[in-house]
Write a protein that holds these residues in place. Sequence first.
Motif, PDB file in Angstrom:
ATOM      1  N   PRO A 160       9.280 -41.104   5.816  1.00  0.00           N
ATOM      2  CA  PRO A 160      10.460 -41.213   6.690  1.00  0.00           C
ATOM      3  C   PRO A 160      11.573 -40.237   6.336  1.00  0.00           C
ATOM      4  O   PRO A 160      12.456 -39.983   7.168  1.00  0.00           O
ATOM      5  CB  PRO A 160      10.903 -42.669   6.505  1.00  0.00           C
ATOM      6  N   ARG A 161      11.542 -39.684   5.116  1.00  0.00           N
ATOM      7  CA  ARG A 161      12.573 -38.702   4.754  1.00  0.00           C
ATOM      8  C   ARG A 161      12.444 -37.415   5.563  1.00  0.00           C
ATOM      9  O   ARG A 161      13.371 -36.596   5.575  1.00  0.00           O
ATOM     10  CB  ARG A 161      12.471 -38.363   3.267  1.00  0.00           C
ATOM     11  N   TRP A 162      11.302 -37.231   6.227  1.00  0.00           N
ATOM     12  CA  TRP A 162      11.085 -36.021   7.017  1.00  0.00           C
ATOM     13  C   TRP A 162      11.698 -36.100   8.409  1.00  0.00           C
ATOM     14  O   TRP A 162      11.552 -35.181   9.216  1.00  0.00           O
ATOM     15  CB  TRP A 162       9.594 -35.738   7.161  1.00  0.00           C
ATOM     16  N   PHE A 163      12.388 -37.213   8.686  1.00  0.00           N
ATOM     17  CA  PHE A 163      12.911 -37.423  10.031  1.00  0.00           C
ATOM     18  C   PHE A 163      14.406 -37.722   9.979  1.00  0.00           C
ATOM     19  O   PHE A 163      14.941 -38.142   8.962  1.00  0.00           O
ATOM     20  CB  PHE A 163      12.183 -38.600  10.712  1.00  0.00           C
ATOM     21  N   ARG A 164      15.024 -37.509  11.089  1.00  0.00           N
ATOM     22  CA  ARG A 164      16.409 -37.917  11.276  1.00  0.00           C
ATOM     23  C   ARG A 164      16.599 -38.267  12.747  1.00  0.00           C
ATOM     24  O   ARG A 164      15.750 -37.934  13.582  1.00  0.00           O
ATOM     25  CB  ARG A 164      17.392 -36.824  10.847  1.00  0.00           C
ATOM     26  N   PHE A 165      17.709 -38.926  13.047  1.00  0.00           N
ATOM     27  CA  PHE A 165      17.965 -39.324  14.420  1.00  0.00           C
ATOM     28  C   PHE A 165      18.912 -38.344  15.102  1.00  0.00           C
ATOM     29  O   PHE A 165      19.780 -37.734  14.458  1.00  0.00           O
ATOM     30  CB  PHE A 165      18.557 -40.736  14.468  1.00  0.00           C
ATOM     31  N   ASP A 166      18.725 -38.216  16.386  1.00  0.00           N
ATOM     32  CA  ASP A 166      19.564 -37.330  17.177  1.00  0.00           C
ATOM     33  C   ASP A 166      21.033 -37.736  17.047  1.00  0.00           C
ATOM     34  O   ASP A 166      21.369 -38.925  17.082  1.00  0.00           O
ATOM     35  CB  ASP A 166      19.130 -37.382  18.646  1.00  0.00           C
ATOM     36  N   ASP A 167      21.893 -36.762  16.888  1.00  0.00           N
ATOM     37  CA  ASP A 167      23.314 -37.048  16.664  1.00  0.00           C
ATOM     38  C   ASP A 167      23.978 -37.688  17.881  1.00  0.00           C
ATOM     39  O   ASP A 167      24.964 -38.416  17.735  1.00  0.00           O
ATOM     40  CB  ASP A 167      24.064 -35.755  16.300  1.00  0.00           C
ATOM     41  N   GLU A 168      23.468 -37.424  19.086  1.00  0.00           N
ATOM     42  CA  GLU A 168      24.126 -37.917  20.292  1.00  0.00           C
ATOM     43  C   GLU A 168      23.877 -39.409  20.524  1.00  0.00           C
ATOM     44  O   GLU A 168      24.813 -40.165  20.776  1.00  0.00           O
ATOM     45  CB  GLU A 168      23.664 -37.106  21.510  1.00  0.00           C
ATOM     46  N   ASP A 169      22.602 -39.815  20.464  1.00  0.00           N
ATOM     47  CA  ASP A 169      22.320 -41.217  20.778  1.00  0.00           C
ATOM     48  C   ASP A 169      21.990 -42.059  19.548  1.00  0.00           C
ATOM     49  O   ASP A 169      22.005 -43.282  19.603  1.00  0.00           O
ATOM     50  CB  ASP A 169      21.189 -41.331  21.799  1.00  0.00           C
ATOM     51  N   GLU A 171      19.227 -42.684  18.292  1.00  0.00           N
ATOM     52  CA  GLU A 171      17.979 -43.421  18.466  1.00  0.00           C
ATOM     53  C   GLU A 171      16.757 -42.521  18.614  1.00  0.00           C
ATOM     54  O   GLU A 171      15.649 -42.940  18.287  1.00  0.00           O
ATOM     55  CB  GLU A 171      18.080 -44.336  19.702  1.00  0.00           C
ATOM     56  N   THR A 172      16.930 -41.325  19.140  1.00  0.00           N
ATOM     57  CA  THR A 172      15.807 -40.409  19.331  1.00  0.00           C
ATOM     58  C   THR A 172      15.416 -39.798  17.994  1.00  0.00           C
ATOM     59  O   THR A 172      16.239 -39.158  17.329  1.00  0.00           O
ATOM     60  CB  THR A 172      16.171 -39.297  20.324  1.00  0.00           C
ATOM     61  N   LEU A 173      14.166 -39.976  17.612  1.00  0.00           N
ATOM     62  CA  LEU A 173      13.694 -39.514  16.314  1.00  0.00           C
ATOM     63  C   LEU A 173      13.302 -38.044  16.389  1.00  0.00           C
ATOM     64  O   LEU A 173      12.606 -37.612  17.319  1.00  0.00           O
ATOM     65  CB  LEU A 173      12.494 -40.354  15.874  1.00  0.00           C
TER      66      LEU A 173
END
Length: 526
Positions: A160-169, A171-173
């Motif tokens: 999971p460290r390879w991912f982040r969420f979109d700054d706008e919503d 929720e989008t991975l």
Amino acid sequence: MVKKPRLVDPYGRPISTAALKTEQAAPDLRSIRRSDAMHPASGLTPGRLASILRNSIEGDPERYLALAEDMEERNEHYAGVLGIRKRQVAGLEITVDAASDAAEDVEAADLVREVTDRDQFRDEIVDILDALGKGFSATEILWDTSEGQWRPKAFKWRDPRWFRFDDEDGETLLLRAPGQDEPLKPYGWITHAAKAKSGLPIRGGLARGAAWSFLFKSFSLKDWAIFVEAYGQPLRLGKYGAGASEADKDKLLRAVANIGTDFAAVVPESMAIEFIEASLTGSHELYEKRADWLDRQVSKLVLGQTATTDAIAGGHAVGRVHDEVRADIEDADARQCAATLNRDLVRALIDLNFGPRRAYPKISIGRPDEIDTDALVKNVVALVPMGLKVGMSTMRDHLGLPDPDPDEELLGLQAGSSAPEDQDQKDPSTQTSALRTVTAGAQVLRPDDAVDRAVDAILDDHGWEPLIGPVIEGLDEELAGAESLEDAKAILERRIEALGVTAFADTLARLSFAARLAGETDEDVS
């Protein structure tokens, strides 16, 4: 030429089958997706923990996700209860229901069952449920197209460290990548968000609530270790003369310290070491109670209860109440996991192999409904003679009985009995046979007694037919002449009035007395 419909995922994004044939998130030492570990739990303080949790909400969850992994490795209790919650859902029954009885829908459901029946599928569900602790999980689908078909050859857990969420919503991975983060390929991922609480996915994991208990417990364990090491040991007091140099003082200090571990030391004759007996009155119970209390809070957070993980007063009754709470949590986890699989796996599998459908098979995860088999059998025995149609295979499924082999010896009714559906239900003698069929099955389970003989006497051709003969004799012809429903009702009322009520009551009284006498004297009274 019929043009194939364009494939799109549930969010309307077009599907690139060429892109699905390569891995999107394979680890690479030259990229930012590295497999080396981070250990933010080392030297963790309240200030650092607060900073880690705050940064995870503000778009940098890497250290928080690494801490969540550390917590599972360093806290046995948290790892245990979290593992129970994952494995409990993974061990539930998995069923696949076709969208309809049409041949193409049945074929689609069989394809989904082919995937869910794989030996490793339950372990892959455990990986998907990694979202329970961290808030989300991303599992890449590795497709096998070697024979022209689309089959998942593996569901690969990705760090999971390879991912982040979109700054706008929020929720989008997105997949971390040099330069600019990448959106996940449609039909290439199973992304599961655990809804332990409402809000953003990064705030929905259990690790966030357990982090503070983890921190405070680590302090308690450290203090407990220091206390145990020093408890009961005498104070070692070193003495040196007025002319001792700094080097002599350092030598004496090392000697005093070594006595606590090596139980030996060498000092100059001009120096001395005294042992002062310890008079400590402390106890380890304070540290133990605090650690246990923190563990119970984690149990409540993860399992919703403590009765099945901690020995507490209340015993069996408390455990039963808490088991119901666990069932609610289990059901919620199972429903969420099934919804994710239906969205990200089932639709992808069917679309890639058969094309888009209006309706898709449905995966369900949960415990089978419990059926009161005793009540079911009693109801069937009572209602089948009245015309209820019940399939044998249905009854076998409910009773957990397999279909018999063709040459297997079968249980059946007593000799002379016949099934009610094989005879004319309009004939009073047929009705007698039908009722006898019901009681014949019961006789296999219990011996004959006076009550049974009383029932048989009433059902006997010479016992009940004379009583209701005036009611049924010539009834068909008279009803055939009725011109309205009211006429028919009037005919029946007159017939019932002609029933020999007195004779029928005498018969019941005589048989009831015989049955009671048999019960009181334990004798065979006819």
